[in-house]
Structure formats: structure tokens, C-alpha cells
Motif scaffolding. Sequence first.
Motif, short mmCIF file in Angstrom:
data_model
loop_
_atom_site.label_atom_id
_atom_site.label_comp_id
_atom_site.label_asym_id
_atom_site.label_seq_id
_atom_site.Cartn_x
_atom_site.Cartn_y
_atom_site.Cartn_z
N ALA A 14 0.85 -1.38 0.02
CA ALA A 14 0.15 0.08 0.01
C ALA A 14 0.99 1.24 -0.04
CB ALA A 14 -0.85 -0.12 1.21
N PRO A 15 0.46 2.36 -0.59
CA PRO A 15 1.21 3.60 -0.57
C PRO A 15 1.16 4.14 0.81
CG PRO A 15 -0.99 4.03 -1.51
CD PRO A 15 -0.80 2.48 -1.27
N ARG A 16 2.33 4.81 1.01
CA ARG A 16 2.63 5.40 2.42
C ARG A 16 2.61 6.81 2.44
NH1 ARG A 16 7.66 0.86 3.01
NH2 ARG A 16 6.37 -0.85 2.57
N VAL A 17 2.45 7.26 3.71
CA VAL A 17 2.28 8.66 3.71
C VAL A 17 2.89 9.04 4.91
CG1 VAL A 17 0.09 8.91 4.78
CG2 VAL A 17 0.78 10.69 3.84
N PHE A 18 3.63 10.31 5.10
CA PHE A 18 4.58 10.43 6.62
C PHE A 18 4.18 11.75 6.76
CE2 PHE A 18 8.31 11.76 8.75
CZ PHE A 18 8.23 10.99 9.87
N GLU A 26 4.66 13.71 3.49
CA GLU A 26 5.36 13.06 2.52
C GLU A 26 4.46 12.09 1.91
OE1 GLU A 26 10.02 14.11 3.98
OE2 GLU A 26 9.23 12.40 4.63
N MET A 27 4.66 11.75 0.69
CA MET A 27 3.65 10.79 0.17
C MET A 27 4.57 9.99 -1.07
SD MET A 27 0.17 13.01 -0.41
CE MET A 27 -0.76 11.40 -0.92
N GLU A 28 4.35 8.72 -0.85
CA GLU A 28 5.27 7.81 -1.66
C GLU A 28 4.73 7.78 -3.09
OE1 GLU A 28 7.14 3.70 -0.43
OE2 GLU A 28 4.97 3.61 -0.81
N THR A 29 5.51 7.93 -4.06
CA THR A 29 5.12 7.96 -5.45
C THR A 29 6.10 6.94 -6.35
OG1 THR A 29 6.73 9.67 -5.96
CG2 THR A 29 4.60 10.46 -5.45
N PHE A 48 -2.22 21.11 2.89
CA PHE A 48 -1.17 20.55 3.13
C PHE A 48 0.11 20.82 1.96
CE2 PHE A 48 -4.18 18.02 5.57
CZ PHE A 48 -3.41 18.07 6.81
N GLU A 49 1.16 21.23 2.46
CA GLU A 49 2.31 21.03 1.54
C GLU A 49 2.62 19.63 1.54
OE1 GLU A 49 6.95 22.32 1.09
OE2 GLU A 49 5.78 23.34 2.81
N VAL A 50 2.79 19.17 0.02
CA VAL A 50 3.25 17.71 -0.06
C VAL A 50 4.52 17.73 -0.80
CG1 VAL A 50 2.54 15.64 -1.43
CG2 VAL A 50 0.65 17.02 -0.45
N ARG A 51 5.37 16.80 -0.45
CA ARG A 51 6.60 16.47 -0.84
C ARG A 51 6.30 15.03 -1.60
NH1 ARG A 51 10.85 17.69 3.81
NH2 ARG A 51 10.46 20.01 3.79
N ALA A 52 6.42 14.84 -2.81
CA ALA A 52 6.17 13.26 -3.49
C ALA A 52 7.59 12.70 -3.43
CB ALA A 52 5.56 13.80 -4.83
N LEU A 53 7.67 11.81 -2.83
CA LEU A 53 8.93 11.06 -2.82
C LEU A 53 9.04 9.92 -3.64
CD1 LEU A 53 9.51 10.94 1.11
CD2 LEU A 53 10.41 12.37 -0.64
N GLY A 54 9.84 10.25 -4.79
CA GLY A 54 9.80 8.89 -5.73
C GLY A 54 11.00 8.28 -6.09
N SER A 55 12.10 8.58 -5.17
CA SER A 55 13.26 7.96 -5.22
C SER A 55 13.33 6.60 -4.28
CB SER A 55 14.51 8.73 -5.21
OG SER A 55 14.48 9.40 -3.93
#
Length: 92
Positions: A14-18, A26-29, A48-55
Motif C-alpha cells: 500500500a502507498p505510504r504517507v508520513f 511526504e507521500m510515496e510515488t 497541506f504542503e506535499v513532498r512527493a517521494l519517488g526515489s
Amino acid sequence: MIDDGMSLPEALVAPRVFMGFEGGVEMETSGPHPWTEAEIESVRRLGFEVRALGSLPAFALVQALWRNPETGTWTAVSEPDGEGAAAAVGGR
């Protein structure tokens, strides 16, 4: 897992959020089931400010075991985004 009624393997993909920084998330992409752009945008619209984390690894690399208390069987799962393996060996 508990809140959404998922099995251990389902929870692991499942996708993760922190809630990782003040005022934002921070949301997992990456991975097999990432958050979609539409889902990320809906969180932004909530303010919310969102940081998309793809790496990789965006979050923790998980190896997990779960023992079913009713049957005594074990489930072992390993992070699909990383290397490694989880295993239940012998015992009760």
C-alpha cells in the motif's frame, strides 16, 4: 493493516504517507501502488504542503512476520521496492 482490514502482504504494498515536516506530508510515488497525482492534489487542496517521494527507498524497507493466532501459520513478506527476504523458520 488493522484499520483497513488488510493482510500483511496487502499492507506492505500500500502507498505510504508520513507527516514528515511542519505543515506538510511526504507521500510515496514509487513502488507497485503509488499515490496518484489526483490523490496528491486532493491532499494539497486540504491545505497541506506535499513532498512527493519517488526515489527508493522513500520510506523504510520492511521485512515482516505475522503469526495467525487461530491457525498457528506464519506469513513472511519482504519490501517489494528493495532487496531482501523475510522468512519464518521452524518453531511454534
